[in-house]
Design a protein around this motif. Structure first.
Motif, mmCIF file in Angstrom:
data_model
loop_
_atom_site.group_PDB
_atom_site.id
_atom_site.type_symbol
_atom_site.label_atom_id
_atom_site.label_comp_id
_atom_site.label_asym_id
_atom_site.label_seq_id
_atom_site.Cartn_x
_atom_site.Cartn_y
_atom_site.Cartn_z
ATOM 1 N N LYS A 147 1.289 53.633 1.295
ATOM 2 C CA LYS A 147 1.304 52.168 1.454
ATOM 3 C C LYS A 147 2.103 51.577 0.310
ATOM 4 O O LYS A 147 2.211 52.191 -0.754
ATOM 5 N N LEU A 148 2.628 50.380 0.519
ATOM 6 C CA LEU A 148 3.232 49.636 -0.590
ATOM 7 C C LEU A 148 2.346 48.431 -0.852
ATOM 8 O O LEU A 148 1.941 47.729 0.080
ATOM 9 N N TYR A 179 9.579 58.719 3.092
ATOM 10 C CA TYR A 179 8.982 57.575 3.791
ATOM 11 C C TYR A 179 8.749 56.417 2.822
ATOM 12 O O TYR A 179 9.031 55.260 3.118
ATOM 13 N N LEU A 180 8.219 56.770 1.628
ATOM 14 C CA LEU A 180 7.970 55.731 0.625
ATOM 15 C C LEU A 180 9.286 55.111 0.165
ATOM 16 O O LEU A 180 9.403 53.895 0.016
ATOM 17 N N ARG A 181 10.277 55.955 -0.074
ATOM 18 C CA ARG A 181 11.572 55.442 -0.564
ATOM 19 C C ARG A 181 12.209 54.495 0.450
ATOM 20 O O ARG A 181 12.698 53.429 0.094
ATOM 21 N N THR A 213 13.498 48.984 2.388
ATOM 22 C CA THR A 213 13.340 48.003 3.476
ATOM 23 C C THR A 213 12.666 46.736 2.945
ATOM 24 O O THR A 213 13.088 45.617 3.254
ATOM 25 N N GLU A 214 11.631 46.921 2.128
ATOM 26 C CA GLU A 214 10.910 45.775 1.564
ATOM 27 C C GLU A 214 11.854 44.915 0.703
ATOM 28 O O GLU A 214 11.858 43.686 0.817
ATOM 29 N N ILE A 215 12.636 45.579 -0.138
ATOM 30 C CA ILE A 215 13.565 44.833 -1.016
ATOM 31 C C ILE A 215 14.611 44.097 -0.172
ATOM 32 O O ILE A 215 14.869 42.911 -0.376
ATOM 33 N N GLN A 216 15.190 44.808 0.789
ATOM 34 C CA GLN A 216 16.244 44.179 1.606
ATOM 35 C C GLN A 216 15.702 43.009 2.431
ATOM 36 O O GLN A 216 16.347 41.981 2.575
ATOM 37 N N VAL A 249 2.905 52.335 5.410
ATOM 38 C CA VAL A 249 4.131 53.107 5.667
ATOM 39 C C VAL A 249 3.978 53.978 6.925
ATOM 40 O O VAL A 249 4.950 54.280 7.605
ATOM 41 N N GLY A 250 2.758 54.391 7.185
ATOM 42 C CA GLY A 250 2.523 55.072 8.460
ATOM 43 C C GLY A 250 2.564 56.585 8.407
ATOM 44 O O GLY A 250 1.891 57.237 9.182
ATOM 45 N N HIS A 251 3.363 57.166 7.484
ATOM 46 C CA HIS A 251 3.428 58.636 7.401
ATOM 47 C C HIS A 251 3.009 59.090 6.016
ATOM 48 O O HIS A 251 3.402 58.481 5.029
ATOM 49 N N GLY A 252 2.254 60.158 5.950
ATOM 50 C CA GLY A 252 2.003 60.853 4.688
ATOM 51 C C GLY A 252 0.997 60.185 3.765
ATOM 52 O O GLY A 252 0.477 59.098 4.039
ATOM 53 N N CYS A 253 0.704 60.885 2.682
ATOM 54 C CA CYS A 253 -0.260 60.378 1.699
ATOM 55 C C CYS A 253 -0.031 61.084 0.361
ATOM 56 O O CYS A 253 0.700 62.072 0.279
ATOM 57 N N THR A 254 -0.671 60.553 -0.685
ATOM 58 C CA THR A 254 -0.625 61.203 -2.005
ATOM 59 C C THR A 254 -2.062 61.533 -2.395
ATOM 60 O O THR A 254 -2.965 60.737 -2.148
ATOM 61 N N HIS A 255 -2.250 62.707 -3.003
ATOM 62 C CA HIS A 255 -3.579 63.083 -3.500
ATOM 63 C C HIS A 255 -3.635 62.866 -5.005
ATOM 64 O O HIS A 255 -2.749 63.317 -5.733
#
Ligand SMILES: C[S@@+](CC[C@H](N)C(=O)[O-])C[C@H]1O[C@@H](n2cnc3c(N)ncnc32)[C@H](O)[C@@H]1O
Length: 193
Positions: A185-186, A45-47, A52-55, A170-176
């Motif tokens: 998020k970005l 999701y992050l990748r 998408t952000e770069i493009q 980003v809407g999905h997932g998280c990091t601990h």
């Protein structure tokens, strides 16, 4: 005879997997002891969100650097989807070896540089975009390097005391990180604005 070959090959494979686990656990421990964020791959999701952000916002960028690239998955994903020079900075030897093997297998054009990313950036060429998945303890160091980039994108964690131009949920997932949970998020810091 056939079964002897099968047993030898299976034993070798198991030994290889154990060696992999042993060495990567060793590097992980080294990182923890030296207060360095260890290798954890970014999620799909992050990748996707980074690409998408770069493009969408930086279609004319010609260079991007992954600051702390691990096995290089994020850098390869950017190289596959964006027509620009992609550099990956990493300092852990075994992690770099795996990244180079993955580059070879996938025929990726990502340039992997073995270095301490922050030492390298002190005298590196200017990059249009820097991406960093480094966590709350290391992100503050990025503030010293803002002149090296037009844009810095941090994954999940902002750069302390620096106002982002945009925050993408980003809407999905998280990091601990420790006991703290950071939803994906970005944080985009556009220094050209
Ligand atoms: C959380 S992983 C991110 C991997 C990759 N960027 C991704 O998104 O999949 C952080 C990586 O940064 C590397 N790292 C941390 N500090 C570093 C430094 N000062 N110089 C080079 N690499 C560093 C770690 O070894 C680890 O592999």
């Amino acid at each position: 005879m056939f079964w002897i070959y099968v047993i030898i090959i299976a034993t070798l494979l198991i030994a290889l997997v154990e060696l992999y686990i042993f060495i990567s656990a060793g590097e992980y421990m080294w990182c923890i002891i030296h207060n360095q964020i260890p290798f954890v791959a970014s999620s799909k999701y992050l990748r996707r969100a980074v690409v998408t952000e770069i493009q969408r916002h930086f279609p004319h960028a010609t260079s991007v650097v992954d600051i702390g690239s691990g096995y290089g998955g994020l850098a390869r994903h950017i190289a596959k989807n964006c027509d620009m020079t992609v550099v990956a900075l990493e300092n852990m030897p075994f992690t770099i070896m795996i990244a180079r093997i993955m580059n070879f297998i996938t025929r990726s054009r990502v340039k992997i540089i073995k270095c301490d990313a922050f030492e390298y950036l002190k005298s590196s060429p200017h990059f249009n975009i820097g991406v960093a998945y480094l966590g709350p303890n290391v992100n503050p160091r990025l503030k010293e390097y803002t002149k090296q980039f037009d844009v810095i994108i941090t994954l999940d964690v902002p750069i302390e005391k620096l106002k982002p131009t945009r925050v993408i949920d980003v809407g999905h997932g998280c990091t601990h990180y420790g006991r703290h949970k950071f939803p994906h998020k970005l944080f985009v810091y556009d220094f050209t604005k």
